[in-house]
Enzyme design. Structure first.
Site, PDB file in Angstrom:
ATOM      1  N   TYR A 224       0.495  -1.213   0.079  1.00 60.74           N
ATOM      2  CA  TYR A 224      -0.033  -0.117  -0.221  1.00 60.74           C
ATOM      3  C   TYR A 224       1.051   1.366  -0.373  1.00 60.74           C
ATOM      4  O   TYR A 224       1.993   1.915   0.820  1.00 60.74           O
ATOM      5  CB  TYR A 224      -0.939  -0.171   1.667  1.00 60.74           C
ATOM      6  CG  TYR A 224      -1.449   1.338   1.041  1.00 60.74           C
ATOM      7  CD1 TYR A 224      -2.676   1.594   0.030  1.00 60.74           C
ATOM      8  CD2 TYR A 224      -1.643   2.274   1.672  1.00 60.74           C
ATOM      9  CE1 TYR A 224      -3.438   2.199   0.040  1.00 60.74           C
ATOM     10  CE2 TYR A 224      -2.879   3.878   2.071  1.00 60.74           C
ATOM     11  CZ  TYR A 224      -3.393   4.071   0.655  1.00 60.74           C
ATOM     12  OH  TYR A 224      -4.731   4.992   0.478  1.00 60.74           O
TER      13      TYR A 224
ATOM     14  N   GLN B  80      -9.842   1.082   2.326  1.00 58.86           N
ATOM     15  CA  GLN B  80     -11.225   0.392   1.220  1.00 58.86           C
ATOM     16  C   GLN B  80      -9.915  -0.233   0.097  1.00 58.86           C
ATOM     17  O   GLN B  80     -10.172  -1.917  -0.215  1.00 58.86           O
ATOM     18  CB  GLN B  80     -11.774   0.997  -0.423  1.00 58.86           C
ATOM     19  CG  GLN B  80     -11.095   2.240  -0.625  1.00 58.86           C
ATOM     20  CD  GLN B  80     -11.112   3.559   0.356  1.00 58.86           C
ATOM     21  OE1 GLN B  80     -11.060   3.505   1.323  1.00 58.86           O
ATOM     22  NE2 GLN B  80     -11.074   5.010  -0.726  1.00 58.86           N
TER      23      GLN B  80
ATOM     24  N   ASN C   7      -2.003   6.290   6.641  1.00 54.93           N
ATOM     25  CA  ASN C   7      -2.445   7.455   8.006  1.00 54.93           C
ATOM     26  C   ASN C   7      -3.194   6.917   8.602  1.00 54.93           C
ATOM     27  O   ASN C   7      -3.212   5.657   9.051  1.00 54.93           O
ATOM     28  CB  ASN C   7      -3.554   8.773   7.460  1.00 54.93           C
ATOM     29  CG  ASN C   7      -4.574   8.177   6.741  1.00 54.93           C
ATOM     30  OD1 ASN C   7      -4.744   6.376   6.520  1.00 54.93           O
ATOM     31  ND2 ASN C   7      -5.858   8.619   5.875  1.00 54.93           N
TER      32      ASN C   7
ATOM     33  N   SER D 139       7.088   8.610  12.157  1.00 53.37           N
ATOM     34  CA  SER D 139       8.001   8.986  11.972  1.00 53.37           C
ATOM     35  C   SER D 139       9.222   9.445  13.074  1.00 53.37           C
ATOM     36  O   SER D 139       8.705  10.051  13.512  1.00 53.37           O
ATOM     37  CB  SER D 139       8.593   9.113  10.960  1.00 53.37           C
ATOM     38  OG  SER D 139       9.725   8.487  10.034  1.00 53.37           O
TER      39      SER D 139
ATOM     40  N   GLN E 181      13.806  15.326   9.766  1.00 56.43           N
ATOM     41  CA  GLN E 181      12.825  14.593  10.454  1.00 56.43           C
ATOM     42  C   GLN E 181      10.907  15.045  10.793  1.00 56.43           C
ATOM     43  O   GLN E 181      10.302  14.539  10.234  1.00 56.43           O
ATOM     44  CB  GLN E 181      13.075  13.433  11.749  1.00 56.43           C
ATOM     45  CG  GLN E 181      12.066  12.489  12.555  1.00 56.43           C
ATOM     46  CD  GLN E 181      12.041  11.591  11.375  1.00 56.43           C
ATOM     47  OE1 GLN E 181      12.257  10.827  10.723  1.00 56.43           O
ATOM     48  NE2 GLN E 181      10.569  11.335  11.578  1.00 56.43           N
TER      49      GLN E 181
ATOM     50  N   HIS F 264       8.430  15.380   7.841  1.00 58.55           N
ATOM     51  CA  HIS F 264       7.518  14.300   7.813  1.00 58.55           C
ATOM     52  C   HIS F 264       5.855  15.187   8.225  1.00 58.55           C
ATOM     53  O   HIS F 264       5.069  15.182   7.273  1.00 58.55           O
ATOM     54  CB  HIS F 264       7.840  13.525   8.447  1.00 58.55           C
ATOM     55  CG  HIS F 264       8.510  12.422   7.289  1.00 58.55           C
ATOM     56  ND1 HIS F 264       8.639  12.196   6.565  1.00 58.55           N
ATOM     57  CD2 HIS F 264      10.096  12.097   7.449  1.00 58.55           C
ATOM     58  CE1 HIS F 264       9.775  10.978   5.767  1.00 58.55           C
ATOM     59  NE2 HIS F 264      10.554  11.727   6.286  1.00 58.55           N
TER      60      HIS F 264
ATOM     61  N   GLU G   1      13.639   4.718  16.162  1.00 56.40           N
ATOM     62  CA  GLU G   1      13.271   4.152  14.539  1.00 56.40           C
ATOM     63  C   GLU G   1      14.662   4.424  13.970  1.00 56.40           C
ATOM     64  O   GLU G   1      15.297   3.375  13.545  1.00 56.40           O
ATOM     65  CB  GLU G   1      11.903   4.913  13.574  1.00 56.40           C
ATOM     66  CG  GLU G   1      11.791   4.131  11.811  1.00 56.40           C
ATOM     67  CD  GLU G   1      10.738   5.215  11.842  1.00 56.40           C
ATOM     68  OE1 GLU G   1      10.934   6.136  11.908  1.00 56.40           O
ATOM     69  OE2 GLU G   1      10.235   5.193  10.277  1.00 56.40           O
ATOM     70  N   HIS G   2      14.857   6.082  13.589  1.00 52.51           N
ATOM     71  CA  HIS G   2      16.354   6.565  13.007  1.00 52.51           C
ATOM     72  C   HIS G   2      17.368   6.528  14.425  1.00 52.51           C
ATOM     73  O   HIS G   2      16.522   7.683  14.616  1.00 52.51           O
ATOM     74  CB  HIS G   2      16.656   7.023  11.857  1.00 52.51           C
ATOM     75  CG  HIS G   2      15.111   7.018  11.133  1.00 52.51           C
ATOM     76  ND1 HIS G   2      13.840   7.697  11.177  1.00 52.51           N
ATOM     77  CD2 HIS G   2      15.567   6.292  10.151  1.00 52.51           C
ATOM     78  CE1 HIS G   2      12.905   6.822   9.781  1.00 52.51           C
ATOM     79  NE2 HIS G   2      13.493   6.825   8.871  1.00 52.51           N
TER      80      HIS G   2
ATOM     81  N   ASP H  56      16.890   6.597   3.517  1.00 52.00           N
ATOM     82  CA  ASP H  56      15.850   6.551   3.708  1.00 52.00           C
ATOM     83  C   ASP H  56      15.247   6.468   2.193  1.00 52.00           C
ATOM     84  O   ASP H  56      14.326   6.386   1.999  1.00 52.00           O
ATOM     85  CB  ASP H  56      15.142   8.270   2.499  1.00 52.00           C
ATOM     86  CG  ASP H  56      14.460   8.479   5.548  1.00 52.00           C
ATOM     87  OD1 ASP H  56      14.196   7.844   5.961  1.00 52.00           O
ATOM     88  OD2 ASP H  56      15.160   9.772   5.589  1.00 52.00           O
TER      89      ASP H  56
ATOM     90  N   GLU I 117       3.995 -36.283  28.874  1.00 50.27           N
ATOM     91  CA  GLU I 117       3.128 -35.078  28.352  1.00 50.27           C
ATOM     92  C   GLU I 117       1.963 -35.712  28.872  1.00 50.27           C
ATOM     93  O   GLU I 117       0.873 -35.034  28.529  1.00 50.27           O
ATOM     94  CB  GLU I 117       3.283 -34.316  27.487  1.00 50.27           C
ATOM     95  CG  GLU I 117       5.111 -33.881  27.840  1.00 50.27           C
ATOM     96  CD  GLU I 117       4.723 -32.319  27.164  1.00 50.27           C
ATOM     97  OE1 GLU I 117       4.145 -32.251  26.162  1.00 50.27           O
ATOM     98  OE2 GLU I 117       5.720 -31.329  26.136  1.00 50.27           O
TER      99      GLU I 117
ATOM    100  N   HIS J 235       1.008 -40.308  20.367  1.00 47.71           N
ATOM    101  CA  HIS J 235       1.908 -39.257  20.225  1.00 47.71           C
ATOM    102  C   HIS J 235       3.362 -40.497  20.428  1.00 47.71           C
ATOM    103  O   HIS J 235       4.442 -41.023  19.452  1.00 47.71           O
ATOM    104  CB  HIS J 235       2.657 -37.760  21.070  1.00 47.71           C
ATOM    105  CG  HIS J 235       2.083 -37.007  20.680  1.00 47.71           C
ATOM    106  ND1 HIS J 235       0.577 -36.591  20.811  1.00 47.71           N
ATOM    107  CD2 HIS J 235       2.875 -36.031  19.975  1.00 47.71           C
ATOM    108  CE1 HIS J 235       0.488 -35.912  20.089  1.00 47.71           C
ATOM    109  NE2 HIS J 235       1.135 -35.378  19.643  1.00 47.71           N
TER     110      HIS J 235
END
Lengths: 431, 431
Positions: free
Chosen positions: B124, B186, B209, B233, B255, B258, B322-323, B356, B410, B415
């Site tokens: 996506y 969707q 989002n 981010s 950063q 963003h 993250e970074h 990036d 067990e 088994h």
């Protein structure tokens, strides 16, 4: 077993469907326990342990004395068996460790990746009639190999307020740092949020009933990682006319005895073999201690007869079984065509139970068709891989233009500027 | 930036906290769209696309003509840049492929593991003002290397009912099999359930989002895998007194641009450097096209001054960025002590924007502290690893007793029986 001959595509889809598990009905109950433990810590743990396990243990890690006692109690033969299994599991999982390798993607641009053990992990082992000590090996050994610093275990106490000696021994053997006598949703909550006595962890592993599974799903949404989504255990046997029906029946039953909801599927190109398996099932079932459970599971299970091996393989790939046993003449060639399965057992001498305990592969595997996208537990499950990059002056000069152009095209000028400002400094000989 | 000097442990905990993201308020809305697409397929997709994107495209894969047109439209320089980035990403990710290795865990017991590309994956790519074509490289290249057979892409159409040429070019370049002009919840629904026009996939990747993020969480509960949980981010810069304040400021701003919710953190052992960074931020911010957004993000960001490097490292590990950019004299030694981060940037010539876009590492990384348990996207994310075992007659004889003892302990007699029945046949020379 329900025998189905040459099903249509539509029938096929239905036959391969797993029972729908709807956890939404449990969510309110589970959420209440999670919140209670989050707010009330050890007091809530004691309250639930009294309610569900009938004992009130102090919420403290199992002490050395209890560990010594458990080790002394366990029969020597069983201890040796556990050690042998642990050794095989260790040998197989140690090969999964990846050393970092520096890759120069272009001159002066070095990139690499390093695996680092998740610092704190929690293992959950359910209680019940059978002590699942084998799962401790399957989770604890890769955790130790991965280098996890804190490996804790939660398992519900028995009526005497203790853990089964085999559980304590296995946990001790694999180097679990702390064991706690807490079970159910309250154990998942304790590991997810931490309490004054039980440390918080970053990832939770292990099987459990539908409440435990639901708790793991809910805490995953809050950012705690889990091993994988769970469903009832399952086996699929793919058998051609060369299959040994007695062995196939024994393998199907070893899955069926797990629980009434166990999924058992036989796919065969031979109606004769299916018939023989049916007879063998009847004969073997009668002798099993857990025959009531196994009989219930078999009632819901299916034997599908297809016209050729190609169709059989397509069906097996669509089902994506947790365990797939290939009882066919050309087992290796067929295995090469399987793309969806958790673990595959090849040939007459490889029953599923070997992998469940001791061959060396992991028995924590994707059920419910999740094998289409998920792997079983391995050392990978206990590490995260950090990437690194280090550019030389020349490296930045080489790659700079590319980054500037792409950043500008994405409308991210500050991204571009972080490169431009450095390139300008290099040109001014300031660097 | 808010400057904090030598925080107490309690203050520290607060400083490192991310903004709470509560998706429960969105769940009802998102669930409605998911159900609608599940039930009404393409018709629902067209309806939502009209509502949210203002166009009614046919729900069909982008045709060859449109691809040719997009390639012709894109400036040659940008095309070259994208190709250079793709080449670096390919070189780095190709090294992540693991060949199977047979391990004999004990004599006659062979185990191995094979990586197989997830058959069907969906990527996506959000719409909006900037076309995130770089993310297509980051997802599409490892998918192709992994051997995924069907790699589809969904991205919302622009006002002309088209995808941005850079998106089409990048998708074409990495071998994405089908592109669809559908966005938002969707699109996630279409890939999770399939519609007459869009095939169902087993795993969904990519940013979005909060609605898209919520949709991914919900479909994960239904067994569709997702890349990882998502949050805003973030970057953390670790700077000692040797740091170049101008570069640090440029990195923090790259950063901050963003979004207003971007997380920007500076940890330093030097009050002087923090002061210089502050001035450099003011100077650079004024020149940025996205200065309003960046200014908002900076308002919520923090600079923490600690007394020594040991404390700084502890703080950085607790934050799990993250970074992480290490602007310190002893960058390599410090990097060796970092255990929690998504991707690490070392030294003066390695700005975050290089990673990036083009260094070769992946930019789809764990945010929100998830780096404590999660890795960024890699070839691993696009495969599942099936384990295999094949025992010889001797292998089963060697391991049989171990399995029998453990299964019996067990309480799982079927088994045990699956092994015993084979050992008996071997003894009777029937095998």
């Amino acid at each position: 077993m329900k025998i189905v001959l040459d099903p249509s595509p539509l029938q096929r889809k239905e036959l391969l469907q797993r029972p729908a598990i709807d956890a939404t009905a449990l969510q309110a109950t589970v959420r209440k326990v999670l919140m209670d433990v989050k707010e009330n810590g050890d007091e809530a743990l004691q309250r639930y342990t009294q309610q569900f396990d009938g004992v009130i243990p102090a919420i403290v890690a199992v002490q050395e004395e209890e560990i010594r006692e458990a080790i002394a109690l366990l029969p020597a033969g069983l201890k040796q068996a556990i050690q042998q299994a642990a050794s095989n599991i260790r040998v197989f999982h140690e090969k999964q460790v990846q050393a970092p390798e520096i890759v120069e993607t272009m001159p002066g641009v070095q990139c690499w990746r390093r695996s680092i053990g998740i610092e704190k992990v929690g293992l959950y082992i359910p209680g019940g009639t059978a002590p699942l000590f084998s799962t401790i090996l399957m989770l604890g050994i890769p955790a130790a190999i991965a280098g996890c610093k804190e490996i804790i275990l939660c398992s519900p106490p028995n009526k005497e307020g203790k853990l089964h000696p085999a559980i304590v021994f296995a946990a001790y053997l694999v180097g679990i740092t702390k064991m706690y006598k807490v079970g159910g949703v309250q154990a998942i909550a304790a590991m997810a949020y931490g309490t004054p006595s039980i440390p918080q962890v970053y990832k939770i592993f292990g099987p459990g009933n539908q409440y435990v599974t639901c708790a793991k799903q809910l805490i995953q949404q809050e950012g705690i990682a889990i091993d994988m989504p769970a469903g009832p255990s399952e086996v699929c046997v793919l058998a051609d006319e060369s299959a040994n029906a007695v062995f196939v029946a024994a393998d199907l039953l070893s899955q069926a005895e797990h629980g009434a909801d166990s999924q058992v599927l036989l796919v065969s190109t031979s109606a004769g073999v299916v018939e023989q398996v049916q007879s063998a099932l009847d004969a073997q079932l009668a002798l099993l201690p857990r025959k009531e459970i196994a009989a219930l599971a078999l009632e819901n299970s299916k034997a599908i007869i297809v016209k050729d091996m190609e169709e059989a393989i397509a069906l097996v790939n669509e089902y994506a079984a947790e365990h797939l046993i290939i009882s066919c003449k050309e087992e290796d060639a067929i295995a090469g065509k399987i793309v969806n399965a958790g673990s595959i057992f090849l040939g007459n001498y490889s029953p599923e139970s070997v992998g469940d305990y001791a061959s060396g592969t992991n028995h924590t595997l994707p059920t419910n068709g999740f094998a289409k996208a998920y792997s079983g537990v391995s050392v990978d499950s206990f590490v995260k891989k950090i990437t690194y990059q280090k550019l030389s002056k020349e490296g930045l000069q080489q790659i700079g233009k590319t980054v500037e152009l792409m950043a500008a095209a994405e409308g991210l000028d500050a991204h571009k500027n972080a490169v431009s400002i450095r390139l300008a400094a290099i040109e001014r000989n300031e660097l």
